[in-house]
Write a protein that holds these residues in place. Structure first.
Motif, PDB file in Angstrom:
ATOM      1  N   THR A 132      72.050  62.985  27.506  1.00 12.30           N
ATOM      2  CA  THR A 132      73.166  63.871  27.169  1.00 12.30           C
ATOM      3  C   THR A 132      72.727  65.326  27.136  1.00 12.30           C
ATOM      4  N   MET A 133      71.485  65.581  26.726  1.00 10.74           N
ATOM      5  CA  MET A 133      70.953  66.948  26.756  1.00 10.74           C
ATOM      6  C   MET A 133      70.887  67.457  28.200  1.00 10.74           C
ATOM      7  N   PRO A 143      66.188  62.112  13.761  1.00 16.57           N
ATOM      8  CA  PRO A 143      67.646  61.937  13.674  1.00 16.57           C
ATOM      9  C   PRO A 143      68.353  63.216  13.237  1.00 16.57           C
ATOM     10  N   ASN A 144      67.764  63.956  12.319  1.00 16.97           N
ATOM     11  CA  ASN A 144      68.387  65.180  11.825  1.00 16.97           C
ATOM     12  C   ASN A 144      68.502  66.235  12.919  1.00 16.97           C
ATOM     13  N   ASP A 145      67.451  66.374  13.723  1.00 18.72           N
ATOM     14  CA  ASP A 145      67.505  67.315  14.841  1.00 18.72           C
ATOM     15  C   ASP A 145      68.533  66.869  15.881  1.00 18.72           C
ATOM     16  N   TYR A 146      68.546  65.573  16.168  1.00 19.40           N
ATOM     17  CA  TYR A 146      69.494  65.098  17.188  1.00 19.40           C
ATOM     18  C   TYR A 146      70.934  65.280  16.707  1.00 19.40           C
ATOM     19  N   VAL A 161      74.220  66.845  18.596  1.00 24.29           N
ATOM     20  CA  VAL A 161      75.528  66.194  18.703  1.00 24.29           C
ATOM     21  C   VAL A 161      76.629  67.153  18.257  1.00 24.29           C
ATOM     22  N   ILE A 162      76.392  67.861  17.152  1.00 24.48           N
ATOM     23  CA  ILE A 162      77.371  68.831  16.663  1.00 24.48           C
ATOM     24  C   ILE A 162      77.501  69.997  17.646  1.00 24.48           C
ATOM     25  N   GLY A 163      76.361  70.510  18.118  1.00 25.90           N
ATOM     26  CA  GLY A 163      76.366  71.651  19.038  1.00 25.90           C
ATOM     27  C   GLY A 163      77.023  71.363  20.367  1.00 25.90           C
ATOM     28  N   ASP A 211      85.395  62.078  18.870  1.00 28.61           N
ATOM     29  CA  ASP A 211      85.797  63.349  19.456  1.00 28.61           C
ATOM     30  C   ASP A 211      86.125  64.320  18.325  1.00 28.61           C
ATOM     31  N   GLY A 212      85.506  65.494  18.369  1.00 27.53           N
ATOM     32  CA  GLY A 212      85.646  66.436  17.271  1.00 27.53           C
ATOM     33  C   GLY A 212      84.581  66.268  16.206  1.00 27.53           C
ATOM     34  N   ASN A 213      83.701  65.284  16.392  1.00 28.15           N
ATOM     35  CA  ASN A 213      82.577  65.036  15.468  1.00 28.15           C
ATOM     36  C   ASN A 213      83.032  64.756  14.034  1.00 28.15           C
TER      37      ASN A 213
END
Length: 316
Positions: free
Chosen positions: A52-53, A219-222, A226-228, A281-283
């Motif tokens: 995804t990155m 997980p925290n970095d990923y 996901v948010i970004g 969608d929209g996190n």
């Protein structure tokens, strides 16, 4: 996690929580008594969640008109058979007709060597139904490097990691990484005995998969990524919508076949590592799961466990 003997680190976020819930279970390295954690002192191989990155950076290039979804692979890798009929969109959706598995090299390799090895390993079938292969995303990493004139790693650093403050995320290539953190070890559980068959994903194996599995993270970095991905720091809402609509099954490194939710799973064959995430969608609801032991108890699969964590994120 205890019920299913899920050894690893899990993050769940409900209603766009600014402080997601992190739960850890078991050891990242039993020999050194290092427990699983997401504080950055332990790093986990990301596996296919890295796709995804890579896809997000491709979408950035499409948004800035440096690339189109219909650009063909022949422009960058003409040596691939049928490359004139393989589009960027087909690479993003795993419908390129490319099959194959990249074998781990004996030593760490450069990005260019990794692209060469991927091309040697692939079989191009000229059939365009869905068929999963990491090679699609290794080639997309190569496209990013060729379009920008900078390595995939430099693009990842400037376009994603620096923008999102992902300070515990590292791409592995030909140079030995200078890490103070411990790299998690994978294990198997057998006959009620945990922490059997300890093994690590080697640096050479990681370096062979730029764009598709050469990242170590937490997980925290990923979760920051996901948010970004949807809040404008990496992609705009419109760009995210485009990235996830190239196919109705798999698009931009995510499975998009469940309404209102995107997800992905990753593993390294022969290891106990499993990674996964779900995001609405929209996190509104997010779950990130990094496990370093398999199998789970009660015939629970890693993907089914991720689905349970998604239920937790959604309803609790």
């Amino acid at each position: 996690m205890q019920k299913y003997n899920a050894v690893g680190s899990v993050l769940v976020s409900h209603n766009k929580s600014l402080q997601p819930t992190l739960v850890n279970n078991g050891y990242a390295n039993m020999l050194h008594s290092t427990k699983n954690t997401s504080d950055g002192s332990v790093l986990y191989p990301l596996a296919s969640l890295q796709n995804t990155m890579t896809a997000a950076m491709i979408q950035q290039l499409i948004n800035t008109k440096k690339l189109t979804a219909t650009t063909t692979l022949s422009k960058y890798f003409p040596q691939v058979a049928h490359s004139k009929t393989i589009t960027i969109q087909q690479l993003l959706t795993m419908t390129s007709g490319i099959k194959g598995t990249i074998k781990a090299p004996d030593d760490q390799v450069t990005e260019d060597q990794a692209y060469t090895n991927a091309i040697k390993a692939l079989k191009s079938t000229n059939k365009h139904s869905f068929s999963y292969s990491d090679i699609n995303y290794v080639l997309l990493a190569g496209v990013i490097a060729k379009v920008t004139g900078k390595s995939y790693t430099k693009n990842l650093q400037s376009r994603i990691l620096n923008k999102l403050g992902m300070k515990n995320t590292y791409a592995i290539n030909e140079t030995q990484p200078d890490l103070t953190a411990i790299k998690a070890v994978s294990y198997s559980s057998s006959n009620g005995n945990d922490y059997q068959n300890s093994q690590s994903v080697s640096y050479p194996a990681l370096s062979a998969l730029p764009g598709a599995g050469n990242v170590l993270t937490t997980p925290n970095d990923y979760y920051k990524f996901v948010i970004g991905l949807q809040n404008g720091k990496v992609l705009t809402a419109k760009g995210y919508q485009q990235l996830t609509s190239y196919s109705t099954k798999y698009s931009g490194g995510m499975y998009v076949d469940q309404k209102g939710m995107k997800s992905n799973n990753g593993t390294y064959p022969g290891s106990g590592f499993n990674t996964g995430y779900t995001a609405s969608d929209g996190n509104q609801h997010v779950a990130v799961v990094f496990l370093n032991q398999s199998p789970l108890k009660n015939n629970m699969t890693a993907s089914a466990f991720l689905a349970k964590m998604n239920i937790v994120a959604t309803y609790y």
